[in-house]
Design a protein around this motif. Structure first.
Motif, PDB file in Angstrom:
ATOM      1  N   MET A 172       0.836  -1.206   0.000  1.00  0.00           N
ATOM      2  CA  MET A 172       0.000   0.000   0.000  1.00  0.00           C
ATOM      3  C   MET A 172       0.867   1.250   0.000  1.00  0.00           C
ATOM      4  SD  MET A 172      -2.885  -0.981   2.764  1.00  0.00           S
ATOM      5  CE  MET A 172      -3.513  -2.632   2.853  1.00  0.00           C
ATOM      6  N   LEU A 173       1.917   1.229   0.784  1.00  0.00           N
ATOM      7  CA  LEU A 173       2.809   2.381   0.875  1.00  0.00           C
ATOM      8  C   LEU A 173       3.550   2.623  -0.440  1.00  0.00           C
ATOM      9  CD1 LEU A 173       3.568   4.447   2.981  1.00  0.00           C
ATOM     10  CD2 LEU A 173       5.446   2.975   3.676  1.00  0.00           C
ATOM     11  N   ILE A 174       3.980   1.570  -1.099  1.00  0.00           N
ATOM     12  CA  ILE A 174       4.646   1.704  -2.400  1.00  0.00           C
ATOM     13  C   ILE A 174       3.697   2.325  -3.418  1.00  0.00           C
ATOM     14  CG2 ILE A 174       5.540   0.382  -4.356  1.00  0.00           C
ATOM     15  CD1 ILE A 174       6.770  -1.527  -2.269  1.00  0.00           C
ATOM     16  N   LEU A 175       2.450   1.871  -3.428  1.00  0.00           N
ATOM     17  CA  LEU A 175       1.468   2.412  -4.360  1.00  0.00           C
ATOM     18  C   LEU A 175       1.182   3.880  -4.057  1.00  0.00           C
ATOM     19  CD1 LEU A 175      -0.333   1.682  -6.743  1.00  0.00           C
ATOM     20  CD2 LEU A 175      -2.092   1.043  -5.099  1.00  0.00           C
ATOM     21  N   LEU A 176       1.083   4.235  -2.781  1.00  0.00           N
ATOM     22  CA  LEU A 176       0.858   5.633  -2.407  1.00  0.00           C
ATOM     23  C   LEU A 176       2.031   6.503  -2.838  1.00  0.00           C
ATOM     24  CD1 LEU A 176      -0.791   7.826  -0.991  1.00  0.00           C
ATOM     25  CD2 LEU A 176       0.296   7.129   1.146  1.00  0.00           C
ATOM     26  N   ARG A 177       3.246   6.031  -2.634  1.00  0.00           N
ATOM     27  CA  ARG A 177       4.424   6.801  -3.070  1.00  0.00           C
ATOM     28  C   ARG A 177       4.410   7.013  -4.572  1.00  0.00           C
ATOM     29  NH1 ARG A 177       8.759   3.442   0.414  1.00  0.00           N
ATOM     30  NH2 ARG A 177       8.423   4.470   2.404  1.00  0.00           N
ATOM     31  N   ARG A 178       4.062   5.968  -5.324  1.00  0.00           N
ATOM     32  CA  ARG A 178       3.996   6.109  -6.781  1.00  0.00           C
ATOM     33  C   ARG A 178       2.937   7.121  -7.189  1.00  0.00           C
ATOM     34  NH1 ARG A 178       4.421  -0.222  -8.581  1.00  0.00           N
ATOM     35  NH2 ARG A 178       6.609  -0.472  -8.035  1.00  0.00           N
ATOM     36  N   GLN A 179       1.798   7.130  -6.497  1.00  0.00           N
ATOM     37  CA  GLN A 179       0.738   8.084  -6.813  1.00  0.00           C
ATOM     38  C   GLN A 179       1.183   9.512  -6.514  1.00  0.00           C
ATOM     39  OE1 GLN A 179      -2.283   7.668  -8.181  1.00  0.00           O
ATOM     40  NE2 GLN A 179      -1.859   5.513  -8.515  1.00  0.00           N
ATOM     41  N   VAL A 180       1.871   9.706  -5.406  1.00  0.00           N
ATOM     42  CA  VAL A 180       2.346  11.049  -5.046  1.00  0.00           C
ATOM     43  C   VAL A 180       3.372  11.533  -6.065  1.00  0.00           C
ATOM     44  CG1 VAL A 180       3.670  12.342  -3.332  1.00  0.00           C
ATOM     45  CG2 VAL A 180       1.826  10.843  -2.592  1.00  0.00           C
ATOM     46  N   ILE A 181       4.304  10.673  -6.424  1.00  0.00           N
ATOM     47  CA  ILE A 181       5.328  11.062  -7.410  1.00  0.00           C
ATOM     48  C   ILE A 181       4.684  11.349  -8.764  1.00  0.00           C
ATOM     49  CG2 ILE A 181       7.304  10.212  -8.720  1.00  0.00           C
ATOM     50  CD1 ILE A 181       8.133   8.728  -6.115  1.00  0.00           C
ATOM     51  N   ALA A 182       3.754  10.502  -9.183  1.00  0.00           N
ATOM     52  CA  ALA A 182       3.090  10.720 -10.470  1.00  0.00           C
ATOM     53  C   ALA A 182       2.300  12.015 -10.470  1.00  0.00           C
ATOM     54  CB  ALA A 182       2.178   9.543 -10.794  1.00  0.00           C
ATOM     55  N   SER A 183       1.632  12.326  -9.372  1.00  0.00           N
ATOM     56  CA  SER A 183       0.845  13.566  -9.330  1.00  0.00           C
ATOM     57  C   SER A 183       1.740  14.792  -9.385  1.00  0.00           C
ATOM     58  CB  SER A 183      -0.029  13.599  -8.083  1.00  0.00           C
ATOM     59  OG  SER A 183       0.757  13.738  -6.921  1.00  0.00           O
ATOM     60  N   ARG A 184       2.945  14.696  -8.854  1.00  0.00           N
ATOM     61  CA  ARG A 184       3.877  15.828  -8.932  1.00  0.00           C
ATOM     62  C   ARG A 184       4.336  16.076 -10.361  1.00  0.00           C
ATOM     63  NH1 ARG A 184       7.903  15.103  -3.762  1.00  0.00           N
ATOM     64  NH2 ARG A 184       6.350  15.580  -2.186  1.00  0.00           N
ATOM     65  N   PHE A 185       4.565  15.011 -11.106  1.00  0.00           N
ATOM     66  CA  PHE A 185       5.071  15.169 -12.465  1.00  0.00           C
ATOM     67  C   PHE A 185       3.959  15.387 -13.485  1.00  0.00           C
ATOM     68  CE2 PHE A 185       8.748  12.973 -10.597  1.00  0.00           C
ATOM     69  CZ  PHE A 185       9.717  13.901 -10.931  1.00  0.00           C
ATOM     70  N   LEU A 186       2.764  14.908 -13.223  1.00  0.00           N
ATOM     71  CA  LEU A 186       1.696  14.994 -14.206  1.00  0.00           C
ATOM     72  C   LEU A 186       0.757  16.176 -13.999  1.00  0.00           C
ATOM     73  CD1 LEU A 186       0.765  11.224 -14.470  1.00  0.00           C
ATOM     74  CD2 LEU A 186       2.214  12.559 -15.983  1.00  0.00           C
ATOM     75  N   ALA A 187       0.873  16.844 -12.885  1.00  0.00           N
ATOM     76  CA  ALA A 187      -0.032  17.956 -12.597  1.00  0.00           C
ATOM     77  C   ALA A 187       0.305  19.163 -13.470  1.00  0.00           C
ATOM     78  CB  ALA A 187       0.062  18.345 -11.125  1.00  0.00           C
TER      79      ALA A 187
END
Length: 89
Positions: free
Chosen positions: A51-66
């Protein structure tokens, strides 16, 4: 120590709540884990680490895709280009 445990429990709870509300329906964490570790076939439920790995990936993706305020929206640029081409043609 008196602040560490409550903070850890809050973070743990927030990660689980986030996973249950937002990521559980779209992520196949167990299949991903089996792909990375094919020798681990008994896994049936996602772990906290998954769950933590998936959350980290979502946070990183939102930083680059926003889109930022100074960046133009690509859909609007395309609409403007099409309108301009139609008006000129």
């Amino acid at each position: 120590m008196t602040r560490t445990l409550p903070l850890g429990l809050i973070v743990y709870s927030l990660v689980i709540i986030w996973y249950a509300r937002h990521a559980h329906a779209t992520a196949d964490v167990v299949a991903e884990h089996r792909r990375r570790a094919p020798w681990y076939r008994t896994k049936t439920q996602p772990s906290f680490e998954d769950m933590l790995i998936l959350l980290r990936r979502q946070v990183i993706a939102s930083r680059f895709l926003a889109l930022r305020a100074q960046q133009p929206d690509p859909t609007k640029i395309t609409d403007y280009e099409l309108a301009w081409a139609y008006a000129m043609g």
